[in-house]
Design an enzyme around this catalytic site. Structure first.
Site, PDB file in Angstrom:
ATOM      1  CG  ASP A 111     -64.438  75.171  30.410  1.00  0.00           C
ATOM      2  OD1 ASP A 111     -64.436  73.923  30.343  1.00  0.00           O
ATOM      3  OD2 ASP A 111     -63.400  75.851  30.295  1.00  0.00           O
TER       4      ASP A 111
ATOM      5  CE1 TYR B 131     -66.775  58.744  24.605  1.00  0.00           C
ATOM      6  CE2 TYR B 131     -67.260  56.461  24.032  1.00  0.00           C
ATOM      7  CZ  TYR B 131     -67.678  57.757  24.248  1.00  0.00           C
ATOM      8  OH  TYR B 131     -69.006  58.069  24.118  1.00  0.00           O
TER       9      TYR B 131
ATOM     10  CE  LYS C  21     -70.073  59.311  28.182  1.00  0.00           C
ATOM     11  NZ  LYS C  21     -70.721  60.645  28.293  1.00  0.00           N
TER      12      LYS C  21
ATOM     13  CD1 TRP D 170     -72.569  51.357  18.439  1.00  0.00           C
ATOM     14  CD2 TRP D 170     -73.241  50.321  16.589  1.00  0.00           C
ATOM     15  NE1 TRP D 170     -71.823  50.217  18.316  1.00  0.00           N
ATOM     16  CE2 TRP D 170     -72.216  49.553  17.194  1.00  0.00           C
ATOM     17  CE3 TRP D 170     -73.841  49.852  15.422  1.00  0.00           C
ATOM     18  CZ2 TRP D 170     -71.744  48.353  16.653  1.00  0.00           C
ATOM     19  CZ3 TRP D 170     -73.383  48.652  14.892  1.00  0.00           C
ATOM     20  CH2 TRP D 170     -72.348  47.914  15.485  1.00  0.00           C
TER      21      TRP D 170
ATOM     22  N   GLY E   5     -74.183  70.164  20.010  1.00  0.00           N
ATOM     23  CA  GLY E   5     -73.696  68.883  19.541  1.00  0.00           C
ATOM     24  C   GLY E   5     -74.776  68.089  18.832  1.00  0.00           C
TER      25      GLY E   5
ATOM     26  CB  ALA F  28     -69.555  63.342  25.884  1.00  0.00           C
ATOM     27  CE1 TYR F  29     -60.875  64.842  23.846  1.00  0.00           C
ATOM     28  CE2 TYR F  29     -61.441  62.555  23.414  1.00  0.00           C
ATOM     29  CZ  TYR F  29     -60.576  63.626  23.278  1.00  0.00           C
ATOM     30  OH  TYR F  29     -59.410  63.462  22.562  1.00  0.00           O
ATOM     31  CB  THR F  30     -67.737  61.843  21.275  1.00  0.00           C
ATOM     32  OG1 THR F  30     -67.636  62.955  20.369  1.00  0.00           O
ATOM     33  CG2 THR F  30     -68.835  62.107  22.301  1.00  0.00           C
TER      34      THR F  30
END
Length: 297
Positions: free
Chosen positions: A38, A133, A137, A158, A13, A63-65
């Protein structure tokens, strides 16, 4: 005792790539991509980290972003962002290793009119982030800490790479500068622009502190962002100026004029005090970092 290993989760990533590129000489780093581990499967995490030893460090940069997609794909967001960190923390607790877990400014929901950079202690125990989201987190922070109280949470914000092909905000502004005479950018959301290479170098410094004499990072919440603050409009203007383009081509607009599926915090500037108090080098001013990011790519 043999040299410890730093296990990099999410190695392919944005941040994982920067961590691999900035790894100090002599560090033993083991990268894990989604093909290797996974995070939503306990057996996968157990098998991937079977060699975890006491003194090792696991850096979770996965992460799922997809902030907007999470509003409807909430189940996957929570499985990756909350269940995944819990499984990693279970592994570090069992091995006597340390988890360094990356989180986000989106866990905060500052009251209207708030203008003071946010400290870790400003997160209300009953906090309700504005987006799915952010909620996922925050759940991940708490799940990791419950499974392994020594886990270190690092919140950032950011984050950008800034290359011409990068999908992040700075990369997008580069492409829009080349393709449009004018663009409108939101000017009523304020945060902390963070160059990913600076964040990666800061995390390596943190890893070096883990277990050292005087280390106070175990169980700590830390904030690591570029120094200073800006709105998205101001950041976009700085990108144009850095490219030698007229920043007047960037026009301000409001959040209401640019609606998105997921709400964004109006103010999520993170204070770097906790980072400095842990003995870590503050990240440099965001404008200086942006200049390097634009020149190096």
């Amino acid at each position: 005792m043999s040299q410890r290993t730093v296990h990099l989760i999410g190695a392919s990533g944005q941040l994982g790539t920067a961590l691999r590129a900035t790894a100090p000489a002599g560090v033993v780093a083991a990268p894990y991509t989604s093909d290797d581990i996974d995070l939503i499967r306990r057996l996968s995490v157990r098998d991937a980290l079977a060699g975890l030893r006491s003194g090792d460090v696991v850096v979770n940069a996965a992460a799922y972003t997809a902030v907007d997609d999470a509003e409807t794909d909430w189940d996957l967001a929570f499985r990756v962002n909350a269940h995944g960190p819990a499984l990693l923390a279970e592994a570090t607790a069992a091995a006597g290793a340390r988890l360094v877990h990356l989180s986000t400014d989106y866990v905060f929901s500052a009251p209207p009119g708030w203008t003071v950079p946010l400290e870790p202690g400003d997160l209300d125990p009953e906090a309700e982030p504005e987006s799915i989201y952010g909620a996922s987190k925050l759940a991940g922070e708490r799940a990791a800490r419950a499974a392994d109280p020594s886990s270190t949470v690092v919140r950032t914000a950011w984050v950008y790479t800034g290359g011409p092909d990068s999908p992040d905000f700075v990369g997008t502004m580069r492409r829009l500068e080349a393709g449009r005479p004018e663009i409108s950018v939101v000017d009523d959301q304020r945060g902390s622009p963070t160059y990913v290479s600076d964040l990666a170098r800061g995390l390596w410094e943190l890893v070096g502190h883990v277990g050292a004499p005087g280390d106070i990072t175990a169980g700590a919440d830390l904030h690591a962002t570029g120094a200073g603050e800006a709105t998205w409009f101001q950041l976009a203007q700085a990108v144009f100026a850095g490219l030698g383009a007229d920043p007047g081509r960037v026009l301000p607009c409001t959040t209401d004029q640019f609606p998105r599926p997921a709400p964004r915090p109006a103010f999520s500037v993170l204070s770097g005090r906790s980072w400095a108090q842990a003995g870590l080098t503050p990240l440099r001013d965001w404008r200086e970092a942006l200049t390097e990011a634009l020149e190096s790519r």
